[in-house]
Design a protein around this motif. Structure first.
Motif, PDB file in Angstrom:
ATOM      1  N   LEU A 117       0.858  -1.182   0.000  1.00 53.03           N
ATOM      2  CA  LEU A 117       0.000   0.000   0.000  1.00 53.03           C
ATOM      3  C   LEU A 117       0.892   1.230   0.000  1.00 53.03           C
ATOM      4  O   LEU A 117       1.708   1.421   0.898  1.00 53.03           O
ATOM      5  N   LYS A 118       0.762   2.044  -0.985  1.00 52.50           N
ATOM      6  CA  LYS A 118       1.572   3.244  -1.100  1.00 52.50           C
ATOM      7  C   LYS A 118       0.672   4.472  -1.119  1.00 52.50           C
ATOM      8  O   LYS A 118      -0.397   4.456  -1.730  1.00 52.50           O
ATOM      9  N   ALA A 119       1.112   5.533  -0.467  1.00 43.44           N
ATOM     10  CA  ALA A 119       0.367   6.788  -0.470  1.00 43.44           C
ATOM     11  C   ALA A 119       0.994   7.734  -1.486  1.00 43.44           C
ATOM     12  O   ALA A 119       2.132   7.560  -1.920  1.00 43.44           O
ATOM     13  N   TYR A 120       0.227   8.751  -1.859  1.00 40.45           N
ATOM     14  CA  TYR A 120       0.741   9.769  -2.768  1.00 40.45           C
ATOM     15  C   TYR A 120       1.892  10.527  -2.107  1.00 40.45           C
ATOM     16  O   TYR A 120       1.857  10.829  -0.913  1.00 40.45           O
ATOM     17  N   LYS A 121       2.904  10.826  -2.887  1.00 44.31           N
ATOM     18  CA  LYS A 121       4.007  11.671  -2.441  1.00 44.31           C
ATOM     19  C   LYS A 121       3.966  12.986  -3.197  1.00 44.31           C
ATOM     20  O   LYS A 121       3.520  13.038  -4.337  1.00 44.31           O
ATOM     21  N   ARG A 122       4.477  14.024  -2.558  1.00 49.90           N
ATOM     22  CA  ARG A 122       4.522  15.333  -3.211  1.00 49.90           C
ATOM     23  C   ARG A 122       5.944  15.589  -3.681  1.00 49.90           C
ATOM     24  O   ARG A 122       6.909  15.407  -2.932  1.00 49.90           O
ATOM     25  N   GLY A 123       6.090  15.993  -4.936  1.00 46.14           N
ATOM     26  CA  GLY A 123       7.420  16.243  -5.465  1.00 46.14           C
ATOM     27  C   GLY A 123       7.389  17.280  -6.568  1.00 46.14           C
ATOM     28  O   GLY A 123       6.330  17.689  -7.053  1.00 46.14           O
ATOM     29  N   TRP A 124       8.581  17.723  -6.927  1.00 45.37           N
ATOM     30  CA  TRP A 124       8.734  18.682  -8.020  1.00 45.37           C
ATOM     31  C   TRP A 124       8.897  17.864  -9.315  1.00 45.37           C
ATOM     32  O   TRP A 124       9.865  17.144  -9.489  1.00 45.37           O
ATOM     33  N   ILE A 125       7.898  17.976 -10.187  1.00 47.33           N
ATOM     34  CA  ILE A 125       7.876  17.170 -11.406  1.00 47.33           C
ATOM     35  C   ILE A 125       8.005  18.096 -12.608  1.00 47.33           C
ATOM     36  O   ILE A 125       7.306  19.114 -12.708  1.00 47.33           O
ATOM     37  N   SER A 126       8.913  17.745 -13.494  1.00 47.16           N
ATOM     38  CA  SER A 126       9.116  18.534 -14.708  1.00 47.16           C
ATOM     39  C   SER A 126       8.938  17.630 -15.922  1.00 47.16           C
ATOM     40  O   SER A 126       9.169  16.417 -15.869  1.00 47.16           O
TER      41      SER A 126
END
Length: 718
Positions: free
Chosen positions: A427-436
């Motif tokens: 089970l994985k949760a959403y991660k917040r990151g800088w996406i380009s």
């Protein structure tokens, strides 16, 4: 030497020809070197003055070989005709019942002697439908055809036609065979059926405004008692056959608000991906004539849009018949759950359908029909087309991105997003990151600062060949994008979650361009993002409805606007939800509303995927492939997830081993070999070649349809 007044021993022999118009057999003395044209001339001269008529539309048909002797300069020997052959002298143009995409039925005369692709071209020309190469004919299916795989319906139809005259059963289905589509109730009756109205003009019913149904009348044996012909002699209705020659008075720019109940009940609603795949068994072979596919006089076929690659869709009056029929096909696909949509999208479809009905009742369709007739009959049509083209060009130029001063600069889209890479059994949760996103590659960093320092990304994803599935729910504020990214053996799933509509629109556009191998410098980026924003705006309900429930011209029945999966959930609040959604489209004129319906349909995740049940070489289980206008997809039969995607741009060749009925498609990276379980392999070959053919069209107004190229790409080298 003479025998009974005939010369024998000189190589001549007796040839029996059944003349269908006269319902009698004629015997002729012929030689093997006699040309087909000479045989027909000698035959018509034998009729004398008693049966003097124009026989130019007649040709010789060989029932046991199931082929036309269509080349008049060929000899009997070249065709292999001998004394044991029984030929038929029959009209090439025969009456046929056609069901249109809007579910109406028309009776018309179609050339049974030319290939189906050319016959559809002629039919669409008579009906006023542009770009006939996008349509084709198919057998009508029944619910039983969705329960198991069938490969060859036309062969089963032939078997049914040659059975005992009193049979009314389906052929037992086995792998490699199918049950019949013939609804015949027996032989040709001793007394012909009563004459029916054969007017080409639709006959309106006072109750529902639909075309009058005549029922299914398919006669499967000849009048002379033989069973290899599959059609009756001329019934007494022949005097009114001339009414079928013209469809000029039939306007397809309009359709009844609701079809008759029998047409509605005959619609199929697939319950699974497997059933959806089995719905494509009925397509006729475009390279064979209708007669060669065991279709006979007064049989019923369906005219449908086959290839989901629509050229030059604009709300012009001269395109009103095509737009209307395409809208109708999209409408019934959605209501029958052939394609899936979200709740917000379902309400938008319902609102657009309501607007189209209101405009039709208000007379909007009549104006479109008048405009269509005027454009076809005066010299102003070219000017209208030029004006429309100039307006379209201006809109594209105004909507395009501003010119960049530095042509060496590669544009980049970047921002903070949430992302998820699901893994099995965890089970994985959403991660917040800088996406380009740059040059079609997604790069994920922990922060903007880390990306600015040039640190390597924690993850880099190549978008080329990916499947992009938007998943937006404006009412709940959820804006997600599902990416299925190709790898060596399968597709890896990844989700992006955006914070707002603007960010969502830009990232959907960027991912779509990246999946096609294009960068953000492409001029389509701005228009792609703009269309996503416009679609989201239409899905956002307005509490202040433009109409009240009392102002509606008819009672709203939810089942006429909603797919079954949403009926139970939305039935109690349907009217209010519909009126709120309708406020977004209340100002659209008729053709604009139909075009918006089509565009919304084209934005669905399942749009344009023609499915087939196949078995890959070396595998023992059935799987599903989907063919779209630019790729082939391998799908999970249970979930519909993409296992692998192959783009046509990477395809080198495709062909069929006709002995073992295996299809092989060669790509730059690998080859795939499979057998088709739910249709003839020629159907799959034709879809691939057809999409390649349609991609070669240009906007040149003077371009002509290259029929020879179409058959070269779709014929399978047979």
């Amino acid at each position: 030497m003479l025998a009974d007044g005939e010369i024998v021993g000189d190589g001549s022999w007796n040839l029996t020809i059944y003349v269908t118009d006269l319902n009698e057999k004629r015997t002729m003395v012929v030689k093997g070197d006699m040309h087909i044209g000479g045989v027909m001339l000698k035959l018509t001269e034998s009729f004398g003055k008693e049966f003097k008529k124009d026989w130019s539309d007649h040709a010789l048909w060989w029932p046991t070989r199931n082929k036309w002797l269509s080349r008049p300069k060929h000899t009997l020997d070249q065709y292999g005709v001998h004394a044991d052959a029984a030929l038929h002298f029959t009209p090439m143009h025969k009456p046929l019942r056609i069901q249109l995409p809007d579910l109406r039925f028309i009776d018309c005369k179609i050339d049974f002697s030319i290939d189906t692709f050319s016959a559809v071209i002629q039919l669409c020309k008579n009906l006023g439908i542009r770009h006939s190469e996008e349509l084709s004919l198919c057998y009508p299916l029944e619910a039983s055809h969705l329960k198991q795989n069938y490969q060859n319906l036309k062969e089963a139809k032939r078997i049914k036609n040659t059975q005992a005259p009193d049979t009314n059963t389906f052929i037992a289905a086995t792998r490699g065979s199918s049950n019949s589509l013939d609804r015949s109730n027996g032989p040709c009756p001793a007394t012909p059926p009563p004459p029916r109205s054969l007017s080409a003009t639709p006959v309106a019913s006072q109750q529902n405004g639909t075309l009058r149904r005549y029922g299914h009348h398919i006669y499967s044996t000849q009048s002379d008692g033989s069973s290899d012909g599959g059609y009756c002699g001329t019934p007494p209705r022949a005097a009114s056959m001339d009414a079928l020659d013209s469809l000029a008075e039939l306007s397809l720019a309009d359709s009844p608000i609701e079809p008759d109940s029998q047409s509605r009940e005959s619609l199929l609603s697939p319950k699974s991906l497997l059933e959806r795949a089995r719905m494509n068994v009925g397509w006729l072979d475009s390279s064979l004539s209708i007669m060669e596919q065991y279709v006979r006089e007064w049989d019923t076929l369906q005219l449908r849009f086959k290839f989901y690659s629509f050229f030059d869709l604009t709300p012009r009056a001269q395109d009103a018949p095509r737009l209307n029929q395409l809208y109708q096909q999209a409408r019934w696909q959605i209501l029958n759950q052939e394609v899936n949509c979200t709740e917000e999208e379902m309400m938008l479809f319902a609102a657009l359908q309501l607007q189209i009905e209101l405009q039709t009742l208000a007379g909007g369709s009549a104006e479109a029909a008048d405009g269509y007739g005027a454009s076809a009959g005066n010299a102003s049509a070219p000017e209208d087309e030029i004006d429309a083209a100039l307006c379209e060009l201006q809109a594209q130029l105004e909507g395009g991105p501003p010119a960049r001063q530095d042509i060496t600069h590669v544009p980049e889209l970047a921002g903070y997003l949430k992302y998820l890479r699901p893994k099995r059994f965890t089970l994985k949760a959403y991660k917040r990151g800088w996406i380009s996103c740059r040059d079609g590659v997604l790069r994920i960093h922990g922060s903007q600062e880390a990306a600015a320092r040039g640190e390597p990304p924690s993850c880099a994803v190549e978008l080329r060949g990916a499947e992009v599935t938007p998943d937006a729910h404006p009412a709940s504020g959820r804006y997600s994008i599902k990416l299925e990214v190709p790898s060596e053996d399968s597709m890896h799933e990844m989700w992006l979650k955006c914070e707002n509509e603007d960010q969502y629109a830009e990232w959907v556009a960027a991912c779509r361009l990246g999946s096609r191998g294009r960068s953000l410098a492409d001029a389509q980026f701005a228009s792609e993002a703009g269309s996503v924003r416009a679609l989201l705006a239409l899905q956002r309900p307005r509490p202040a409805a433009a109409l009240s429930a009392h102002a509606l011209p008819h009672n709203l029945q939810p089942e006429n606007y909603l797919a079954p999966r949403y009926l139970k959930k939305l039935k109690s609040k349907f009217t209010q939800r519909l009126l709120e959604s309708h406020a977004n489209v209340k100002d659209l004129p008729l053709l604009e509303a139909k075009l918006q319906y089509i565009k919304t349909w084209q934005n669905l995740a399942d749009y344009g995927q023609t499915l087939f049940v196949v078995r890959f070489m070396g595998h023992k289980k059935d799987e599903i492939i989907g063919i779209a206008n630019n790729r082939i997809m391998r799908l999970d039969p249970h979930t519909g997830d993409h296992i692998k995607t192959w783009r046509f741009s990477n395809m080198k060749a495709w062909n069929v081993n006709w002995e073992i009925k295996h299809m092989m498609v060669q790509f730059e990276e690998d080859n795939i070999i499979f057998s088709v379980q739910s249709a003839d392999c020629k159907v799959v070959h034709e879809f691939i070649g057809g999409y390649i053919f349609l991609s070669m069209r240009s906007k040149d107004a003077n371009q002509t349809l290259d029929v020879e190229l179409f058959h070269k790409l779709t014929g399978g080298w047979t």
